[in-house]
Design an enzyme around this catalytic site. Structure first.
Site, PDB file in Angstrom:
ATOM      1  N   GLY A 130      -3.567  -0.856  -1.387  1.00 26.71           N
ATOM      2  CA  GLY A 130      -4.322   0.147  -1.007  1.00 26.71           C
ATOM      3  C   GLY A 130      -3.284   1.590  -1.099  1.00 26.71           C
ATOM      4  N   PRO A 180       3.941   0.160  -3.049  1.00 25.28           N
ATOM      5  CA  PRO A 180       4.077  -0.364  -4.346  1.00 25.28           C
ATOM      6  C   PRO A 180       5.436   0.056  -5.230  1.00 25.28           C
ATOM      7  CG  PRO A 180       1.998  -0.004  -4.059  1.00 25.28           C
ATOM      8  CD  PRO A 180       2.805   0.728  -2.946  1.00 25.28           C
ATOM      9  N   LEU A 235       0.798  -1.267  -0.025  1.00 27.66           N
ATOM     10  CA  LEU A 235      -0.020  -0.079  -0.011  1.00 27.66           C
ATOM     11  C   LEU A 235       0.826   1.170   0.181  1.00 27.66           C
ATOM     12  CD1 LEU A 235      -1.540   0.566   3.496  1.00 27.66           C
ATOM     13  CD2 LEU A 235       0.597  -0.897   2.984  1.00 27.66           C
ATOM     14  N   CYS A 236       0.174   2.366  -0.306  1.00 24.72           N
ATOM     15  CA  CYS A 236       0.736   3.712  -0.314  1.00 24.72           C
ATOM     16  C   CYS A 236       1.821   3.745  -1.325  1.00 24.72           C
ATOM     17  CB  CYS A 236       1.031   4.285   1.178  1.00 24.72           C
ATOM     18  SG  CYS A 236       1.274   6.087   1.220  1.00 24.72           S
ATOM     19  N   HIS A 237       3.365   3.888  -0.538  1.00 26.79           N
ATOM     20  CA  HIS A 237       4.395   4.122  -1.673  1.00 26.79           C
ATOM     21  C   HIS A 237       5.028   2.571  -1.639  1.00 26.79           C
ATOM     22  CE1 HIS A 237       4.014   8.183  -0.584  1.00 26.79           C
ATOM     23  NE2 HIS A 237       4.614   8.456  -1.734  1.00 26.79           N
TER      24      HIS A 237
END
Length: 291
Positions: free
Chosen positions: A268, A193, A189-191
């Site tokens: 996410g 990925p 999620l967030c950074h």
């Protein structure tokens, strides 16, 4: 309860100097007031004790990088976001899955302790329980040598620290290869990925090309996060743009707690999605093992 050492409150939008390193900065007091609530939205788990067989484990790949060099030469004092790290693990551990924590180097996981909700007892309790593993993680290469046969999922938490050292790691690529194309799962999620970019390193095409993913929106890292002093300069590269360049399909352009599943990839968009991501991941994994 884990102690927070970074001053909070106030209205300044200037990033706060980190005295441990020259030209390094924490987020501004104003931005912390905007982004760090007293409590997360965690309101309990739905699969307590659902998995009892004991074989399947979760591999957590944390960041061992404290400082992210920005485009202006300043350093962002960052790491993994505690809410993004802990809430999904709270759901997975409660369901019965054990976790193994690793970093690329084997050095400690770096956490953005300034982002820990100060009044959230469940988050503090989870942090205290997992802190020994965060302080003494396994080296990712050693985990690969031992094998991943008993790992059902890999979880890569967010925080700007995930933008460095994961996206170009051969070991991260090997982990992703092991989980892609099997009945295993990748959760991020967030950074976080950013780590997915490792799948395409030195290849004509990423094996994740065509996958749909939620991620932190570039518009915030090029706009509001600069304006309110959350980051101390322009980003060295942009996450969503990098994912699109690698052939992934970014399904969100805002930060609203979005979660998404595409095959074995569960993602996410931000800390706002951490609780929902944990619920979704636990749903999927418990169903997979027949719980």
């Amino acid at each position: 309860m884990t102690d927070l050492t970074v001053p909070r409150g106030g209205e300044s939008r200037e990033p706060t100097p980190d005295p441990a390193e020259r030209d390094a900065f924490f987020p501004s007091p104003y931005s912390l007031g905007q982004y760090v609530p007293p409590r997360s939205d965690f309101d309990g788990v739905e699969h307590e004790g659902a998995y009892t067989e004991g074989r399947w484990r979760i591999l957590v790949i944390g960041t061992d990088e404290r400082y992210l060099p920005m485009a202006n030469g300043r350093l962002f004092s960052t790491g993994n976001h505690p809410v993004e790290t802990l809430l999904p693990l709270m759901h997975l551990r409660a369901a019965g899955f054990q976790v193994d924590v690793a970093t690329v180097s084997g050095l400690p996981v770096k956490l953005e302790h300034w982002a820990t909700p100060p009044d959230d007892e469940a988050v503090h309790r989870a942090l205290d329980e997992l802190l020994p593993q965060f302080r003494r993680p396994q080296r990712l290469g050693a985990v690969l040598t031992e094998g991943l046969d008993d790992h059902l999922a890999v979880f890569i938490p967010g925080g700007h620290g995930a933008m460095q050292g994961l996206h170009d790691s051969a070991d991260v690529q090997a982990v992703l290869d092991r989980f892609l194309g099997t009945d295993r799962f990748i959760i991020t999620l967030c950074h976080g990925p950013a780590a997915l970019l490792a799948a395409g390193q030195d290849r004509a095409e990423s094996p994740l090309a065509g996958y749909e993913v939620c991620a932190f929106p570039d518009a915030l890292d090029t706009g509001a996060n600069l304006e309110i002093g959350y980051i101390p300069g322009e980003m060295p590269w942009l996450l969503a743009a990098g994912l699109r360049d690698a052939g992934l399909v970014v399904v969100n352009d805002d930060m609203a707690g979005h979660v998404h599943r595409d095959r074995g990839l569960i993602t996410g968009d931000s800390p706002l999605a951490a609780h929902a991501l944990g619920k979704l991941a636990a749903d999927v994994l418990v169903e997979h093992v027949g719980g």
